[in-house]
Design a protein around this motif. Structure first.
Motif, mmCIF file in Angstrom:
data_model
loop_
_atom_site.group_PDB
_atom_site.id
_atom_site.type_symbol
_atom_site.label_atom_id
_atom_site.label_comp_id
_atom_site.label_asym_id
_atom_site.label_seq_id
_atom_site.Cartn_x
_atom_site.Cartn_y
_atom_site.Cartn_z
ATOM 1 N N PHE A 1 0.837 -1.203 0.000
ATOM 2 C CA PHE A 1 0.000 0.000 0.000
ATOM 3 C C PHE A 1 0.866 1.245 0.000
ATOM 4 O O PHE A 1 0.635 2.194 -0.743
ATOM 5 C CB PHE A 1 -0.936 0.012 1.209
ATOM 6 C CG PHE A 1 -1.889 1.174 1.147
ATOM 7 C CD1 PHE A 1 -3.039 1.088 0.384
ATOM 8 C CD2 PHE A 1 -1.601 2.371 1.794
ATOM 9 C CE1 PHE A 1 -3.897 2.165 0.283
ATOM 10 C CE2 PHE A 1 -2.455 3.452 1.696
ATOM 11 C CZ PHE A 1 -3.609 3.347 0.943
ATOM 12 N N LYS A 2 1.897 1.225 0.841
ATOM 13 C CA LYS A 2 2.768 2.379 0.961
ATOM 14 C C LYS A 2 3.453 2.653 -0.376
ATOM 15 O O LYS A 2 3.594 3.794 -0.807
ATOM 16 C CB LYS A 2 3.804 2.116 2.046
ATOM 17 C CG LYS A 2 4.613 3.348 2.422
ATOM 18 C CD LYS A 2 5.283 3.159 3.765
ATOM 19 C CE LYS A 2 6.046 4.418 4.159
ATOM 20 N NZ LYS A 2 6.763 4.186 5.416
ATOM 21 N N ARG A 3 3.893 1.554 -1.038
ATOM 22 C CA ARG A 3 4.628 1.737 -2.283
ATOM 23 C C ARG A 3 3.725 2.132 -3.439
ATOM 24 O O ARG A 3 4.108 2.898 -4.309
ATOM 25 C CB ARG A 3 5.361 0.438 -2.633
ATOM 26 C CG ARG A 3 6.865 0.674 -2.598
ATOM 27 C CD ARG A 3 7.602 -0.457 -3.197
ATOM 28 N NE ARG A 3 7.527 -1.626 -2.338
ATOM 29 C CZ ARG A 3 8.208 -2.738 -2.603
ATOM 30 N NH1 ARG A 3 8.948 -2.806 -3.673
ATOM 31 N NH2 ARG A 3 8.118 -3.768 -1.817
ATOM 32 N N TYR A 4 2.546 1.591 -3.466
ATOM 33 C CA TYR A 4 1.689 1.787 -4.641
ATOM 34 C C TYR A 4 0.577 2.794 -4.416
ATOM 35 O O TYR A 4 -0.280 2.978 -5.263
ATOM 36 C CB TYR A 4 1.105 0.439 -5.087
ATOM 37 C CG TYR A 4 2.170 -0.580 -5.381
ATOM 38 C CD1 TYR A 4 3.354 -0.189 -6.015
ATOM 39 C CD2 TYR A 4 2.020 -1.914 -5.028
ATOM 40 C CE1 TYR A 4 4.347 -1.120 -6.280
ATOM 41 C CE2 TYR A 4 3.007 -2.838 -5.296
ATOM 42 C CZ TYR A 4 4.178 -2.441 -5.910
ATOM 43 O OH TYR A 4 5.155 -3.344 -6.179
ATOM 44 N N HIS A 5 0.570 3.398 -3.264
ATOM 45 C CA HIS A 5 -0.420 4.442 -2.991
ATOM 46 C C HIS A 5 -1.833 3.960 -3.261
ATOM 47 O O HIS A 5 -2.671 4.710 -3.754
ATOM 48 C CB HIS A 5 -0.124 5.681 -3.822
ATOM 49 C CG HIS A 5 1.281 6.165 -3.641
ATOM 50 N ND1 HIS A 5 1.706 6.809 -2.490
ATOM 51 C CD2 HIS A 5 2.382 6.072 -4.440
ATOM 52 C CE1 HIS A 5 2.993 7.097 -2.601
ATOM 53 N NE2 HIS A 5 3.434 6.656 -3.768
ATOM 54 N N GLY A 6 -2.082 2.718 -2.975
ATOM 55 C CA GLY A 6 -3.440 2.198 -3.097
ATOM 56 C C GLY A 6 -3.859 1.794 -4.500
ATOM 57 O O GLY A 6 -4.970 1.305 -4.699
ATOM 58 N N LEU A 7 -2.973 1.985 -5.489
ATOM 59 C CA LEU A 7 -3.314 1.571 -6.855
ATOM 60 C C LEU A 7 -3.082 0.069 -7.019
ATOM 61 O O LEU A 7 -2.359 -0.540 -6.247
ATOM 62 C CB LEU A 7 -2.418 2.292 -7.865
ATOM 63 C CG LEU A 7 -2.652 3.786 -8.048
ATOM 64 C CD1 LEU A 7 -1.532 4.372 -8.899
ATOM 65 C CD2 LEU A 7 -4.007 4.024 -8.717
ATOM 66 N N SER A 8 -3.667 -0.501 -8.070
ATOM 67 C CA SER A 8 -3.338 -1.892 -8.379
ATOM 68 C C SER A 8 -1.855 -1.942 -8.743
ATOM 69 O O SER A 8 -1.278 -0.944 -9.185
ATOM 70 C CB SER A 8 -4.174 -2.385 -9.560
ATOM 71 O OG SER A 8 -3.597 -1.939 -10.768
#
Lengths: 320, 320
Positions: free
Chosen positions: B181-188
């Motif tokens: 989550f931290k790395r992808y900012h909630g994106l797939s």
């Protein structure tokens, strides 16, 4: 030295180059190869042995090469890039390495008169076949290119005029009255016209440098094993429509209908005589998006592609 | 002199040129303009007045030009072609004449760093985006081109390695454990990966000359108004299949499945992030059929296209 041993030596050189490049560049990203040296060398050796043409090896090398090119000290950069090139060359000489299986198709390349490394007999001519979508300015580009290269230009109307004049010579003043059957040998007028034009295109292509517009000339010439270059010129639909609005003073709807109708006409013509999909990049040597270049630059671009200077002689008004 | 009068004068010059060319060449086809002179001149004048950019006028002129170029006497040929060029130039300067409405699209051309007549600021770099169909040797061509031009090479794997290293720096030894989550900012993961790669491509393109393979980089850069050249490399399906059979030691069915699967993957990727049809000639500045050229010649061709000599440094074994 067997292959595996050679690959291990190569892996060693790559590993050492990576270390040197990293030390010299001081890149914040660190070395390409991290982890325990013995294991890295094992993995790298296996990669070179098993898949020297694969993108993984290439990507590892590209990382090192990119880092090396970023080194500011000119001398150090030069030395490391020399070693890098040496390594690439050695990899290139491994069996089944980068580029070891070429994509070139002998039949297609034999027909391609823009391959400069090929030697054609002196009988061969520079024959450029241009297909174009409606409104893409392909006709303008073809005509300007013929002038710039000082070679002949043939489109449907020029070809037909030549054929009509030959008829007139053969059949005399009565040409108009000669029965269609005699002229077309029993074929439909459309088919007869295609075959007569095709024969003329082949005849001309054996005699002179030329540009021929449309007429599925690329397929016709390939069928007769006459070398040529095939170029497809197109531009996005909306831009072609906008151009036709301006050129023909049409409203949006009229221009859309015109471009769509003419595209369909070309499509059907090409498909009915060749069985191929018109405008499919795969059917041409090259495709050019004229909206990215404009007319003059497209002419110069094609000139560069065939390694001839295409000197623009007119239309200076647009080139400022 | 009003427009009509100018056009009549031009018609006269064309008519006279046709007569002179015919007399000098003695062409068996006869004059371009036949029939009663006064009527021919009326028709020709009307054609120039009403439709100077049309293909009819161009075809008539091409017939005269072609015939003039066939004249064997060098001096006579030269004089007549000078007159021919003068006439073309005058027509080009009529309102709405040949090439008067260009196809160039400002937005597209502004993004096209291969337009040599354009001046870019010194900050702009040579950025070449290469898309390719599977098996077309596009990767080999891109990698060899980067080496030949001495510029950096980025493919998916190189980009990802750079991103991973940055992560490692930012998150330290725990990078692997940092929550997605931290790395992808909630994106797939797929979307996040695309956006991170896109940002990196834009960052690099502002800093250096480079080649970037795939990643819909052309569309990404256009969206950020960063000049570049977009090239699509493909080859006929059957030839790509044949190459993969040889390269990967596959049987026909395996190779067909592989090429089809990878094409679909690229297609979906490009379409899902750009909304455009992958491989459609209209979406690129240029398309090259690599089967017509082979790897080395394709590299040289792109070099000529951008007006830089692409000096091949390795892979000599294939070029003999």
């Amino acid at each position: 030295m067997d292959n595996k041993e050679q690959c291990r030596k190569l892996a060693n050189r790559i590993y050492e180059l990576d270390e040197k490049v990293y030390k010299t560049s001081g890149s914040g990203l660190g070395k390409t190869f991290t982890g325990e040296k013995a294991r890295v060398l094992d993995d790298l050796t296996m990669l070179i042995v098993s898949n020297p043409q694969g993108h993984l090896l290439r990507s590892e090398l590209a990382l090192i090469g990119n880092m090396a090119r970023s080194i500011r000290n000119k001398e150090a950069r030069h030395d490391l890039l020399v070693e890098y090139n040496d390594i690439l060359e050695e990899i290139a000489n491994l069996p089944m390495s980068f580029g070891s299986v070429d994509i070139v198709d002998k039949d297609l390349a034999d027909m391609n008169s823009s391959i400069l490394s090929k030697k054609f007999s002196e009988k061969d001519h520079l024959v450029i076949c241009i297909s174009r979508s409606h409104g893409s300015a392909g006709t303008d580009i073809g005509f300007a290119l013929a002038e710039a290269l000082h070679i002949n230009y043939y489109d449907e109307s020029v070809l037909n005029q030549i054929l009509d004049r030959r008829d007139a010579k053969e059949f005399g003043a009565d040409a108009a009255k000669v029965s269609d059957f005699k002229r077309y040998h029993g074929l439909s007028k459309k088919d007869a016209s295609f075959f007569r034009q095709s024969a003329l295109i082949c005849e001309l292509a054996k005699e002179e440098d030329m540009i021929v517009m449309g007429r599925a000339a690329d397929v016709v010439l390939t069928g007769q094993h006459i070398p040529h270059i095939s170029i497809y010129i197109t531009a996005p639909f909306a831009i072609r429509v906008r151009r036709m609005m301006e050129l023909k003073n049409l409203d949006l709807k009229q221009a859309i209908n015109l471009v769509r109708k003419m595209d369909h006409k070309h499509q059907d013509y090409y498909h009915s005589f060749t069985g191929k999909r018109w405008g499919d990049a795969i059917n041409y040597d090259l495709c050019i998006n004229s909206a990215c270049y404009g007319i003059d630059e497209s002419v110069e671009l094609i000139g560069r592609l065939i390694n001839r200077q295409a000197k623009l002689v007119h239309r200076n008004k647009d080139t400022k």
